[in-house]
Write an enzyme that holds these catalytic residues in place. Sequence first.
Site, PDB file in Angstrom:
ATOM      1  N   ILE A  76       0.851  -1.198   0.000  1.00  0.00           N
ATOM      2  CA  ILE A  76       0.000   0.000   0.000  1.00  0.00           C
ATOM      3  C   ILE A  76       0.886   1.247   0.000  1.00  0.00           C
ATOM      4  CG2 ILE A  76      -1.816   1.245   1.290  1.00  0.00           C
ATOM      5  CD1 ILE A  76      -2.729  -1.553   0.417  1.00  0.00           C
ATOM      6  N   ASN A 123      11.032   0.738   8.669  1.00  0.00           N
ATOM      7  CA  ASN A 123      11.280   2.174   8.481  1.00  0.00           C
ATOM      8  C   ASN A 123      12.426   2.495   7.525  1.00  0.00           C
ATOM      9  OD1 ASN A 123      13.086   1.186  10.377  1.00  0.00           O
ATOM     10  ND2 ASN A 123      13.112   3.071  11.566  1.00  0.00           N
ATOM     11  N   VAL A 125      11.122  -4.053  20.800  1.00  0.00           N
ATOM     12  CA  VAL A 125      11.625  -4.776  21.977  1.00  0.00           C
ATOM     13  C   VAL A 125      10.835  -6.077  22.212  1.00  0.00           C
ATOM     14  CG1 VAL A 125      11.934  -4.654  24.482  1.00  0.00           C
ATOM     15  CG2 VAL A 125      12.651  -2.744  23.033  1.00  0.00           C
ATOM     16  N   GLU A 185      18.744  -5.065  17.193  1.00  0.00           N
ATOM     17  CA  GLU A 185      18.641  -3.603  17.028  1.00  0.00           C
ATOM     18  C   GLU A 185      17.185  -3.247  17.291  1.00  0.00           C
ATOM     19  OE1 GLU A 185      20.857  -1.382  16.605  1.00  0.00           O
ATOM     20  OE2 GLU A 185      22.614  -2.557  16.071  1.00  0.00           O
ATOM     21  N   CYS A 232      14.217   4.704  15.040  1.00  0.00           N
ATOM     22  CA  CYS A 232      14.434   4.010  16.317  1.00  0.00           C
ATOM     23  C   CYS A 232      15.153   4.871  17.350  1.00  0.00           C
ATOM     24  CB  CYS A 232      15.238   2.748  16.067  1.00  0.00           C
ATOM     25  SG  CYS A 232      16.764   3.063  15.150  1.00  0.00           S
ATOM     26  N   GLU A 286      25.783  -2.643  14.976  1.00  0.00           N
ATOM     27  CA  GLU A 286      25.896  -2.650  13.521  1.00  0.00           C
ATOM     28  C   GLU A 286      26.913  -1.591  13.125  1.00  0.00           C
ATOM     29  OE1 GLU A 286      21.675  -2.537  12.119  1.00  0.00           O
ATOM     30  OE2 GLU A 286      22.064  -4.649  11.696  1.00  0.00           O
TER      31      GLU A 286
HETATM   32  N1  LIG Z   1      17.718  -0.214  16.703  1.00  0.00           N
HETATM   33  C1  LIG Z   1      17.559  -0.135  15.388  1.00  0.00           C
HETATM   34  O1  LIG Z   1      18.505  -0.110  14.627  1.00  0.00           O
HETATM   35  C2  LIG Z   1      16.177  -0.057  14.799  1.00  0.00           C
HETATM   36  C3  LIG Z   1      16.038   0.402  13.488  1.00  0.00           C
HETATM   37  C4  LIG Z   1      14.759   0.472  12.947  1.00  0.00           C
HETATM   38  C5  LIG Z   1      13.642   0.121  13.691  1.00  0.00           C
HETATM   39  N2  LIG Z   1      13.808  -0.327  14.969  1.00  0.00           N
HETATM   40  C6  LIG Z   1      12.625  -0.662  15.780  1.00  0.00           C
HETATM   41  O2  LIG Z   1      11.698  -1.431  15.019  1.00  0.00           O
HETATM   42  C7  LIG Z   1      10.377  -1.202  15.504  1.00  0.00           C
HETATM   43  C8  LIG Z   1       9.438  -0.913  14.354  1.00  0.00           C
HETATM   44  O3  LIG Z   1       9.490  -1.934  13.416  1.00  0.00           O
HETATM   45  P1  LIG Z   1       8.398  -3.092  13.318  1.00  0.00           P
HETATM   46  O4  LIG Z   1       7.056  -2.565  13.731  1.00  0.00           O
HETATM   47  O5  LIG Z   1       8.564  -3.705  11.970  1.00  0.00           O
HETATM   48  O6  LIG Z   1       8.896  -4.114  14.432  1.00  0.00           O
HETATM   49  P2  LIG Z   1       8.361  -5.571  14.750  1.00  0.00           P
HETATM   50  O7  LIG Z   1       9.069  -6.012  15.961  1.00  0.00           O
HETATM   51  O8  LIG Z   1       6.896  -5.628  14.725  1.00  0.00           O
HETATM   52  O9  LIG Z   1       8.837  -6.457  13.477  1.00  0.00           O
HETATM   53  C9  LIG Z   1      10.195  -6.512  13.096  1.00  0.00           C
HETATM   54  C10 LIG Z   1      10.402  -7.730  12.213  1.00  0.00           C
HETATM   55  O10 LIG Z   1      10.303  -8.910  13.003  1.00  0.00           O
HETATM   56  C11 LIG Z   1       9.436  -9.839  12.389  1.00  0.00           C
HETATM   57  N3  LIG Z   1       8.853 -10.663  13.449  1.00  0.00           N
HETATM   58  C12 LIG Z   1       7.774 -10.413  14.207  1.00  0.00           C
HETATM   59  N4  LIG Z   1       7.587 -11.409  15.095  1.00  0.00           N
HETATM   60  C13 LIG Z   1       8.577 -12.308  14.894  1.00  0.00           C
HETATM   61  C14 LIG Z   1       8.938 -13.540  15.505  1.00  0.00           C
HETATM   62  N5  LIG Z   1       8.237 -14.054  16.517  1.00  0.00           N
HETATM   63  N6  LIG Z   1      10.044 -14.201  15.056  1.00  0.00           N
HETATM   64  C15 LIG Z   1      10.784 -13.688  14.053  1.00  0.00           C
HETATM   65  N7  LIG Z   1      10.481 -12.527  13.425  1.00  0.00           N
HETATM   66  C16 LIG Z   1       9.400 -11.838  13.846  1.00  0.00           C
HETATM   67  C17 LIG Z   1       8.455  -8.969  11.622  1.00  0.00           C
HETATM   68  O11 LIG Z   1       7.805  -9.711  10.613  1.00  0.00           O
HETATM   69  C18 LIG Z   1       9.385  -7.891  11.086  1.00  0.00           C
HETATM   70  O12 LIG Z   1      10.049  -8.341   9.933  1.00  0.00           O
HETATM   71  C19 LIG Z   1      10.483  -0.040  16.472  1.00  0.00           C
HETATM   72  O13 LIG Z   1      10.452  -0.504  17.785  1.00  0.00           O
HETATM   73  C20 LIG Z   1      11.848   0.551  16.143  1.00  0.00           C
HETATM   74  O14 LIG Z   1      12.436   1.263  17.201  1.00  0.00           O
HETATM   75  C21 LIG Z   1      15.046  -0.429  15.533  1.00  0.00           C
HETATM   76  C1  LIG Z   2      19.577   3.418  12.129  1.00  0.00           C
HETATM   77  N1  LIG Z   2      18.793   4.626  11.863  1.00  0.00           N
HETATM   78  C2  LIG Z   2      18.936   5.542  12.992  1.00  0.00           C
HETATM   79  C3  LIG Z   2      19.320   5.285  10.689  1.00  0.00           C
HETATM   80  C4  LIG Z   2      17.429   4.283  11.579  1.00  0.00           C
HETATM   81  C5  LIG Z   2      16.709   3.671  12.705  1.00  0.00           C
HETATM   82  O1  LIG Z   2      15.496   3.590  12.757  1.00  0.00           O
END
Ligand SMILES: NC(=O)c1ccc[n+]([C@@H]2O[C@H](COP(=O)([O-])OP(=O)(O)OC[C@H]3O[C@@H](n4cnc5c(N)ncnc54)[C@H](O)[C@@H]3O)[C@@H](O)[C@H]2O)c1
Ligand SMILES: C[N+](C)(C)CC=O
Length: 483
Positions: free
Chosen positions: A27, A152, A229, A249, A283, A457
């Site tokens: 979408i 994201n 988390v 991450e 994040c 990373e």
């Molecule tokens: N620290 C970092 O570098 C970083 C970067 C970008 C986003 N994030 C975090 O990601 C989150 C947003 O992303 P989201 O909504 O896609 O997160 P999410 O945790 O819902 O999903 C992340 C990924 O995990 C997969 N997944 C879900 N359940 C699973 C399981 N039980 N086993 C294996 N894989 C599984 C999903 O399909 C997806 O591909 C936010 O909390 C954000 O802070 C962190």
């Molecule tokens: C890793 N960074 C900060 C560029 C994207 C995180 O969501």
Amino acid sequence: MTPQPKASHFINGEYVEDTKGTPIPVIYAATGEQIAVVHTATPEIVEEALASAQAAQKAWAKMTGTERGRILRRAADIMRERNHELSVLETYDTGKPLQETLVADATSGADALEYFGGLAASLTGEHIPLGEDWVYTVREPLGLCVGIGAWNYPTQIACWKAAPALACGNAMVFKPSETTTLCALKVAEILHEAGLPAGVFNVVQGMGEVGGALVADPRVDKVSLTGSVPTGKKVYAAAAADMKHVTMELGGKSPLVIFDDADIENAVGGAINGNFYSSGQVCSNGTRVFVQKGIKEKFLARLAERTKGAVLGDPQDEAVNFGPMVSERQMEIVLGYIEKGKAEGARLICGGERVDRPGYFIAPTVFADVTDDMVIAREEIFGPVMSVLDFETEEEVIERANATEFGLSAGVFTRDFTRAHRVIGALEAGSCFINSYNDAPVEAPFGGVKASGVGRENSKEAIKHFSQVKSVYVRMGDVEAAF
Ligand SMILES: NC(=O)c1ccc[n+]([C@@H]2O[C@H](COP(=O)([O-])OP(=O)(O)OC[C@H]3O[C@@H](n4cnc5c(N)ncnc54)[C@H](O)[C@@H]3O)[C@@H](O)[C@H]2O)c1
Ligand SMILES: C[N+](C)(C)CC=O
């Protein structure tokens, strides 16, 4: 360009389709219209991807680091040449403005491929003399790695995982988020165009169940997850059951501390970058903005004024600098938090509502007079919602900033560099900033402490997380034994 990919998956060097998998509509977040469709991986597709990666890994690891690095650097060059096309696709996939994606996504992916391509030839062990005897160490790949992405930064996340993994001689099966399925396929296509042997990098689509199946597979040696988390806790536990290596991450609720001697314009700019870039879907965002009492109203006035500079519209228009939420679901989650903020008595400075236009737009929102106990100050919102809290002393702000389960990032704005280093030293976070916010160059380690993550990373640190050290003791004389 049409965003519809040739097929849903990329396995063993080619696009692969299996329409028996559940359809996942793509979408466009700026309009709510379906622009493509892919299918979730069936168990047969997951098996094909894992088997291809396992079969390809040994020969890939036997190539010299120079040879592996050359392929990664060639892929970086192709990504840069195709930056415009990749940026347009990233914008379709995420809804982020083209103005951003042109400079932050394929370019960041290319940086990772170039950096780790450059390091590949220098991944050596060491010689440790022990009198007549000696020990040498060998840096070896882990083997078969699984990468799982958030929605994201789909291109960047795929490259930040693939580049160090492949440089070290591993193979990877990557599962993008089900919300952004398109970009990782292009990364796979480009790596193969650059000469990557078939099977070394594979992409399969699917929800959490597909991720779970990959994590649970006994052939997998390492899992690198970018996500929330709660998902991180599940994946970490599943991986630990088989002693798999992990990089996590995860999310954050990071503090950005602004002292009263700070340059106000820079501090406001830092708060805008740390809350409204990618419409707040970052994040490491500094979503708890602690402002010292003396400058609070001046800071808020300037922030409200500059936030009027947000240009909402079709993100494919380069004049637009503020896009929609990635999905209707994410928009509903963020609107829910905004309502909680209002109900808890935070002072709304600007925004606070959905924008009346097609797609999933929320106006950049600032709450002031936020207190530590409010939900909007405790939970990750992952949208354009800034909470401004005030403080009086350095000791107080350090204690309050650290009072969270998260520990991804932290920032300080002050002209007093002694204080800047002292405060950053005391803040519990992995990726920190002084008089800046959210810079993420490939040369710098990126990752969190506490619930925000495990491992790092980027930078040379990432090499440690995609390789292991074998030590070899060499005896030059006879063996002495008790009997
Ligand atoms: N620290 C970092 O570098 C970083 C970067 C970008 C986003 N994030 C975090 O990601 C989150 C947003 O992303 P989201 O909504 O896609 O997160 P999410 O945790 O819902 O999903 C992340 C990924 O995990 C997969 N997944 C879900 N359940 C699973 C399981 N039980 N086993 C294996 N894989 C599984 C999903 O399909 C997806 O591909 C936010 O909390 C954000 O802070 C962190
Ligand atoms: C890793 N960074 C900060 C560029 C994207 C995180 O969501």
